[in-house]
Write a protein that holds these residues in place. Structure first.
Motif, PDB file in Angstrom:
ATOM      1  N   VAL A  32       0.839  -1.203   0.000  1.00 20.44           N
ATOM      2  CA  VAL A  32       0.000   0.000   0.000  1.00 20.44           C
ATOM      3  C   VAL A  32       0.873   1.252   0.000  1.00 20.44           C
ATOM      4  CG1 VAL A  32      -1.656   1.339   1.345  1.00 20.44           C
ATOM      5  CG2 VAL A  32      -1.980  -1.128   1.069  1.00 20.44           C
ATOM      6  N   ALA A  33       1.928   1.225   0.840  1.00 19.50           N
ATOM      7  CA  ALA A  33       2.837   2.374   0.888  1.00 19.50           C
ATOM      8  C   ALA A  33       3.545   2.566  -0.443  1.00 19.50           C
ATOM      9  CB  ALA A  33       3.860   2.169   1.999  1.00 19.50           C
ATOM     10  N   MET A  34       3.920   1.465  -1.095  1.00 16.57           N
ATOM     11  CA  MET A  34       4.576   1.542  -2.398  1.00 16.57           C
ATOM     12  C   MET A  34       3.651   2.172  -3.442  1.00 16.57           C
ATOM     13  SD  MET A  34       5.737  -1.620  -4.846  1.00 16.57           S
ATOM     14  CE  MET A  34       3.995  -2.076  -5.041  1.00 16.57           C
ATOM     15  N   LEU A  35       2.400   1.722  -3.492  1.00 13.84           N
ATOM     16  CA  LEU A  35       1.455   2.263  -4.462  1.00 13.84           C
ATOM     17  C   LEU A  35       1.156   3.735  -4.187  1.00 13.84           C
ATOM     18  CD1 LEU A  35      -1.026  -0.756  -4.704  1.00 13.84           C
ATOM     19  CD2 LEU A  35       0.795  -0.126  -6.312  1.00 13.84           C
ATOM     20  N   LEU A  56      10.365   5.446  -3.438  1.00 15.54           N
ATOM     21  CA  LEU A  56       9.616   4.433  -4.184  1.00 15.54           C
ATOM     22  C   LEU A  56      10.450   3.161  -4.364  1.00 15.54           C
ATOM     23  CD1 LEU A  56       7.118   3.594  -5.812  1.00 15.54           C
ATOM     24  CD2 LEU A  56       8.137   4.739  -7.810  1.00 15.54           C
ATOM     25  N   ILE A  57      11.729   3.303  -4.651  1.00 15.46           N
ATOM     26  CA  ILE A  57      12.601   2.136  -4.797  1.00 15.46           C
ATOM     27  C   ILE A  57      12.672   1.353  -3.492  1.00 15.46           C
ATOM     28  CG2 ILE A  57      14.988   1.411  -5.175  1.00 15.46           C
ATOM     29  CD1 ILE A  57      15.281   3.782  -7.086  1.00 15.46           C
ATOM     30  N   THR A  60       9.409  -0.514  -2.854  1.00 16.50           N
ATOM     31  CA  THR A  60       9.225  -1.616  -3.800  1.00 16.50           C
ATOM     32  C   THR A  60      10.069  -2.818  -3.403  1.00 16.50           C
ATOM     33  OG1 THR A  60       8.761  -0.065  -5.610  1.00 16.50           O
ATOM     34  CG2 THR A  60       9.400  -2.302  -6.212  1.00 16.50           C
ATOM     35  N   VAL A  61      11.323  -2.581  -3.067  1.00 16.77           N
ATOM     36  CA  VAL A  61      12.207  -3.670  -2.635  1.00 16.77           C
ATOM     37  C   VAL A  61      11.672  -4.321  -1.359  1.00 16.77           C
ATOM     38  CG1 VAL A  61      14.526  -4.208  -1.787  1.00 16.77           C
ATOM     39  CG2 VAL A  61      14.237  -2.676  -3.740  1.00 16.77           C
ATOM     40  N   SER A  62      11.183  -3.522  -0.430  1.00 16.98           N
ATOM     41  CA  SER A  62      10.646  -4.059   0.825  1.00 16.98           C
ATOM     42  C   SER A  62       9.415  -4.927   0.571  1.00 16.98           C
ATOM     43  CB  SER A  62      10.296  -2.915   1.777  1.00 16.98           C
ATOM     44  OG  SER A  62      11.442  -2.176   2.128  1.00 16.98           O
ATOM     45  N   ALA A  63       8.539  -4.478  -0.313  1.00 18.30           N
ATOM     46  CA  ALA A  63       7.336  -5.256  -0.627  1.00 18.30           C
ATOM     47  C   ALA A  63       7.714  -6.618  -1.216  1.00 18.30           C
ATOM     48  CB  ALA A  63       6.441  -4.482  -1.584  1.00 18.30           C
ATOM     49  N   ILE A  64       8.684  -6.641  -2.123  1.00 14.21           N
ATOM     50  CA  ILE A  64       9.105  -7.902  -2.742  1.00 14.21           C
ATOM     51  C   ILE A  64       9.734  -8.827  -1.704  1.00 14.21           C
ATOM     52  CG2 ILE A  64      10.662  -8.928  -4.441  1.00 14.21           C
ATOM     53  CD1 ILE A  64      10.324  -6.370  -6.098  1.00 14.21           C
ATOM     54  N   TRP A  98      17.986  -5.188   2.667  1.00  9.94           N
ATOM     55  CA  TRP A  98      18.769  -4.159   3.353  1.00  9.94           C
ATOM     56  C   TRP A  98      19.951  -3.680   2.515  1.00  9.94           C
ATOM     57  CZ3 TRP A  98      19.025  -7.324   8.517  1.00  9.94           C
ATOM     58  CH2 TRP A  98      17.778  -7.244   9.166  1.00  9.94           C
ATOM     59  N   PHE A  99      20.547  -4.577   1.743  1.00  7.06           N
ATOM     60  CA  PHE A  99      21.703  -4.215   0.922  1.00  7.06           C
ATOM     61  C   PHE A  99      21.332  -3.126  -0.077  1.00  7.06           C
ATOM     62  CE2 PHE A  99      24.647  -4.671  -2.641  1.00  7.06           C
ATOM     63  CZ  PHE A  99      25.876  -4.749  -1.989  1.00  7.06           C
ATOM     64  N   ILE A 100      20.111  -3.179  -0.574  1.00  4.40           N
ATOM     65  CA  ILE A 100      19.644  -2.154  -1.517  1.00  4.40           C
ATOM     66  C   ILE A 100      19.120  -0.928  -0.775  1.00  4.40           C
ATOM     67  CG2 ILE A 100      17.992  -1.649  -3.358  1.00  4.40           C
ATOM     68  CD1 ILE A 100      18.033  -4.642  -4.044  1.00  4.40           C
ATOM     69  N   ASN A 101      18.362  -1.144   0.276  1.00  2.00           N
ATOM     70  CA  ASN A 101      17.624  -0.050   0.904  1.00  2.00           C
ATOM     71  C   ASN A 101      18.444   0.821   1.855  1.00  2.00           C
ATOM     72  OD1 ASN A 101      15.393  -0.883  -0.474  1.00  2.00           O
ATOM     73  ND2 ASN A 101      14.297  -1.701   1.282  1.00  2.00           N
ATOM     74  N   PHE A 102      19.328   0.200   2.639  1.00  2.00           N
ATOM     75  CA  PHE A 102      20.041   0.975   3.656  1.00  2.00           C
ATOM     76  C   PHE A 102      20.905   2.080   3.045  1.00  2.00           C
ATOM     77  CE2 PHE A 102      22.866   0.667   7.699  1.00  2.00           C
ATOM     78  CZ  PHE A 102      22.303   1.837   8.168  1.00  2.00           C
ATOM     79  N   PRO A 103      21.727   1.794   2.017  1.00  2.00           N
ATOM     80  CA  PRO A 103      22.489   2.893   1.409  1.00  2.00           C
ATOM     81  C   PRO A 103      21.594   3.963   0.792  1.00  2.00           C
ATOM     82  CG  PRO A 103      23.365   0.759   0.746  1.00  2.00           C
ATOM     83  CD  PRO A 103      22.064   0.493   1.424  1.00  2.00           C
TER      84      PRO A 103
END
Length: 308
Positions: A32-35, A56-57, A60-64, A98-103
């Protein structure tokens, strides 16, 4: 029918049905947050979507990632060191998230400061160090995992130093009011990231809590650092002049040449179409060279200094 029936656990110490129910709930919130962020991003004018796009990125990564964990996928069995004997599910898909989102999260925050890009990229690198050492430590069944844990704490301490000792002291191009908002955001990120290594020590590290409790703990932290923080951050920037951040090089320019190109290129630079028209009128070749002039020399206008 539970996802555990379709995808049976691959370790004796595994997530329960209640755990997957919680993961499906987190997945729904992330989706929902992604949309919502997708809609907000496309409501913004082109050239003012930098922070929205990063948010948004992340969502999206978190939802997947949560879809995979709720489906009981993305885990591998690792022998525990303490307490109950046997293999425990270690969720490597979470570390990919986390590897994608944290940075990206750190880039999102530090871009609002006056830090140099090299400092921001260095901070992003140490975010990768935190995640990779956490993953390698979680996949290690012996006490050597705690060595990786210490390296991760060192990297996390460096990130906190950049957030406070350096980021907070810089000149905020968006105005002095931005410093207050940054302080609240940096404080929130520091507090939440402090809780992650505690959860790691109790779950993947020390096997103190169950996998289901691990899922609940990490899920709450991901929600606090994901949708809740991101929406607050984006909302706090709603009245800030985007140009004040100095992101002109990242702004949108039309793919067709003309006035948009000239505006983006800056003073003293003439669009290719304009250059062609002037060349036709003055007899200058399309390469911008006057017959008889030395190679590589472009004539300069008498008043503006613009290439003709």
């Amino acid at each position: 029918m539970s996802s555990l029936d379709t995808n049976p656990p691959n370790a004796p110490i595994h997530v329960s049905t209640h755990g997957t129910d919680w993961l499906w709930a987190v997945f729904a919130l992330m989706t929902v947050a992604m949309l919502g962020m997708f809609v907000m991003t496309h409501m913004r004018p082109r050239g003012t979507r930098f922070f929205h796009n990063i948010a948004l990125i992340i969502l999206t990564v978190s939802a997947i990632a949560y879809f995979a964990m709720a489906s009981d996928l993305g885990a591998t069995p690792i022998q525990t060191e303490f307490r109950a004997s046997g293999a425990r599910q270690i969720w490597y898909v979470r570390y990919i998230q986390w590897f994608i989102n944290f940075p990206l999260l750190l880039v999102l925050i530090l871009t609002t400061t006056g830090l140099a890009m090299s400092d921001i990229l260095q901070t992003a690198f140490f975010a990768w160090v935190v995640v990779v050492t956490g993953l390698v430590g979680a996949l290690t069944s012996t006490s050597y995992k705690w060595g990786f844990y210490v390296f991760g704490l060192y990297a996390l301490f460096h990130i906190w130093t950049m957030l406070w000792a350096h980021g907070h002291r810089t000149i905020f191009n968006a105005g002095a009011g931005m410093r207050t908002g940054y302080g609240r955001g940096a404080g929130w990120v520091t507090f939440i990231t402090l809780l992650y290594p505690i959860c790691w020590a109790c779950s993947e590290g020390g096997n103190v809590i169950s996998v289901t409790s691990e899922m609940v703990w990490y899920g709450i932290l991901d929600l606090l650092l994901g949708p809740i923080f991101l929406y607050y951050f984006i909302w706090s920037l709603r009245a800030v002049d985007y140009a004040a951040f100095g992101l002109q090089s990242l702004k949108y320019t039309d793919t067709t040449y003309g006035s948009a190109y000239g505006a983006a290129a800056g003073p003293g630079v003439v669009a290719p179409t304009t250059r062609a028209k002037e060349a036709e009128a003055t007899g200058v070749g399309h390469a911008g060279v006057v017959p008889g002039a030395a190679p590589g020399i472009v004539p300069v206008g008498p008043t503006t200094g613009a290439a003709v």
